[in-house]
Design a protein around this motif. Sequence first.
Motif, PDB file in Angstrom:
ATOM      1  N   ASN A   3       1.211  -1.114  -0.188  1.00 17.51           N
ATOM      2  CA  ASN A   3       0.288   0.116  -0.017  1.00 17.51           C
ATOM      3  C   ASN A   3       0.871   1.290  -0.442  1.00 17.51           C
ATOM      4  N   ILE A   4       0.746   1.934  -0.838  1.00 11.55           N
ATOM      5  CA  ILE A   4       1.366   3.161  -1.449  1.00 11.55           C
ATOM      6  C   ILE A   4       0.646   4.463  -0.966  1.00 11.55           C
ATOM      7  N   PHE A   5       0.851   5.602  -0.549  1.00  9.11           N
ATOM      8  CA  PHE A   5      -0.287   6.956  -0.060  1.00  9.11           C
ATOM      9  C   PHE A   5       1.359   7.724  -1.192  1.00  9.11           C
ATOM     10  N   VAL A   6       0.594   7.898  -2.147  1.00 12.86           N
ATOM     11  CA  VAL A   6       0.529   8.713  -3.409  1.00 12.86           C
ATOM     12  C   VAL A   6      -0.242  10.050  -3.553  1.00 12.86           C
ATOM     13  N   ASN A   7       0.463  10.954  -3.738  1.00 11.16           N
ATOM     14  CA  ASN A   7       0.133  12.569  -3.524  1.00 11.16           C
ATOM     15  C   ASN A   7       0.655  13.251  -5.303  1.00 11.16           C
ATOM     16  N   THR A   8       0.598  14.411  -5.392  1.00 15.58           N
ATOM     17  CA  THR A   8       1.343  15.324  -6.513  1.00 15.58           C
ATOM     18  C   THR A   8       1.958  16.406  -6.037  1.00 15.58           C
ATOM     19  N   TRP A   9       3.423  16.616  -6.217  1.00  9.08           N
ATOM     20  CA  TRP A   9       4.057  17.856  -5.753  1.00  9.08           C
ATOM     21  C   TRP A   9       3.187  18.491  -5.316  1.00  9.08           C
ATOM     22  N   GLY A  10       2.748  18.882  -6.908  1.00  5.96           N
ATOM     23  CA  GLY A  10       1.614  20.207  -6.459  1.00  5.96           C
ATOM     24  C   GLY A  10       0.594  20.700  -5.632  1.00  5.96           C
ATOM     25  N   ASN A  11      -0.173  19.322  -5.377  1.00  4.99           N
ATOM     26  CA  ASN A  11      -0.588  19.494  -4.629  1.00  4.99           C
ATOM     27  C   ASN A  11      -0.307  19.560  -2.934  1.00  4.99           C
ATOM     28  N   TYR A  12       0.535  18.617  -2.716  1.00  2.07           N
ATOM     29  CA  TYR A  12       1.416  18.727  -1.955  1.00  2.07           C
ATOM     30  C   TYR A  12       2.151  20.357  -0.855  1.00  2.07           C
ATOM     31  N   ASN A  13       2.554  20.614  -1.908  1.00  2.00           N
ATOM     32  CA  ASN A  13       2.918  22.265  -2.216  1.00  2.00           C
ATOM     33  C   ASN A  13       2.021  23.269  -1.743  1.00  2.00           C
ATOM     34  N   GLU A  14       1.203  22.935  -2.121  1.00  2.00           N
ATOM     35  CA  GLU A  14      -0.966  23.668  -1.864  1.00  2.00           C
ATOM     36  C   GLU A  14      -1.165  23.012  -0.472  1.00  2.00           C
ATOM     37  N   ASN A  15      -1.175  21.926  -0.298  1.00  2.00           N
ATOM     38  CA  ASN A  15      -3.062  21.316   0.555  1.00  2.00           C
ATOM     39  C   ASN A  15      -1.840  20.721   1.557  1.00  2.00           C
ATOM     40  N   GLY A  16      -0.583  19.976   1.737  1.00  2.00           N
ATOM     41  CA  GLY A  16      -0.039  19.129   1.842  1.00  2.00           C
ATOM     42  C   GLY A  16       0.041  18.654   1.857  1.00  2.00           C
ATOM     43  N   ALA A  17      -0.604  17.303   2.832  1.00  2.00           N
ATOM     44  CA  ALA A  17      -1.071  16.293   2.400  1.00  2.00           C
ATOM     45  C   ALA A  17      -2.460  15.450   2.223  1.00  2.00           C
ATOM     46  N   ASP A  18      -3.286  16.815   2.456  1.00  2.00           N
ATOM     47  CA  ASP A  18      -4.760  16.615   2.127  1.00  2.00           C
ATOM     48  C   ASP A  18      -4.658  15.610   0.357  1.00  2.00           C
ATOM     49  N   GLY A  19      -5.793  14.927   0.518  1.00  2.00           N
ATOM     50  CA  GLY A  19      -5.529  14.563  -1.087  1.00  2.00           C
ATOM     51  C   GLY A  19      -4.708  14.073  -1.281  1.00  2.00           C
ATOM     52  N   GLY A  20      -3.929  13.117  -1.171  1.00  2.00           N
ATOM     53  CA  GLY A  20      -3.580  12.264  -1.290  1.00  2.00           C
ATOM     54  C   GLY A  20      -4.317  10.916  -1.603  1.00  2.00           C
ATOM     55  N   LYS A  21      -3.676   9.821  -1.448  1.00  2.00           N
ATOM     56  CA  LYS A  21      -4.737   8.810  -1.796  1.00  2.00           C
ATOM     57  C   LYS A  21      -3.507   7.431  -1.329  1.00  2.00           C
ATOM     58  N   TRP A  22      -4.718   6.362  -0.623  1.00  2.00           N
ATOM     59  CA  TRP A  22      -3.802   4.942  -0.411  1.00  2.00           C
ATOM     60  C   TRP A  22      -4.633   4.278  -1.744  1.00  2.00           C
ATOM     61  N   ILE A  23      -3.466   3.288  -3.112  1.00  2.00           N
ATOM     62  CA  ILE A  23      -3.438   2.395  -3.880  1.00  2.00           C
ATOM     63  C   ILE A  23      -2.276   0.968  -2.900  1.00  2.00           C
ATOM     64  N   THR A  24      -3.056   0.172  -3.481  1.00  2.00           N
ATOM     65  CA  THR A  24      -2.516  -1.407  -3.345  1.00  2.00           C
ATOM     66  C   THR A  24      -1.999  -1.587  -4.513  1.00  2.00           C
ATOM     67  N   LEU A  25      -0.962  -2.195  -4.866  1.00  2.00           N
ATOM     68  CA  LEU A  25      -0.048  -2.917  -5.899  1.00  2.00           C
ATOM     69  C   LEU A  25       0.557  -4.113  -5.413  1.00  2.00           C
ATOM     70  N   PRO A  26       0.076  -4.716  -6.776  1.00  2.00           N
ATOM     71  CA  PRO A  26       0.093  -4.621  -7.649  1.00  2.00           C
ATOM     72  C   PRO A  26      -1.093  -4.600  -8.475  1.00  2.00           C
ATOM     73  N   MET A  27      -1.571  -4.016  -9.734  1.00  2.00           N
ATOM     74  CA  MET A  27      -2.621  -3.672  -9.972  1.00  2.00           C
ATOM     75  C   MET A  27      -2.271  -3.910 -11.564  1.00  2.00           C
ATOM     76  N   GLU A  28      -3.084  -3.999 -12.709  1.00  2.00           N
ATOM     77  CA  GLU A  28      -2.669  -4.102 -13.868  1.00  2.00           C
ATOM     78  C   GLU A  28      -2.389  -2.435 -14.213  1.00  2.00           C
ATOM     79  N   THR A  29      -1.253  -2.369 -15.167  1.00  2.00           N
ATOM     80  CA  THR A  29      -0.664  -0.979 -15.324  1.00  2.00           C
ATOM     81  C   THR A  29      -1.824  -0.547 -16.587  1.00  2.00           C
TER      82      THR A  29
END
Length: 140
Positions: A3-29
């Motif tokens: 499980n990884i918590f992903v966020n974009t650098w743009g969103n992180y710089n604007e809002n911190g950790a808000d808006g990121g999301k947990w996704i589970t790998l592996p998944m289809e490409t």
Amino acid sequence: MLNIFVNTWGNYNENGADGGKWITLPMETEELAETLDRIAKNMQDNDAEWAIHDYEWTCDWDGFEICEYDNIQEINEFCQKLEELDEYESMVFAAMLEYYGRNNVDIADIEDYNLYTDVRNNYDLGYYWAIDSGCYNTED
């Protein structure tokens, strides 16, 4: 598996950790690409540069660290390969990681290694090489 918590650098710089999301790998490409696109759209980030801000292994690969700058697609491919390993191959790869380190091993090289799980010390190793391997015949 991972499980990884992903966020974009743009969103992180604007809002911190808000808006990121947990996704589970592996998944289809394709599914991974769609998931990342959907997350970026929700953040209104049209030129997403991804960062991994947290992770957790849900299997025995705890010692394998993930960096915030790691490529998510490459991690997904790695997780897909890990999922294909049988129990013995998993143990071999874990030993390769422990001995050589993450940056010095390739999962494709598993076939080049053997793991002797019953060798615990130098005596066991010597016995294996002298007797079990057939190098030394004790019956003559």
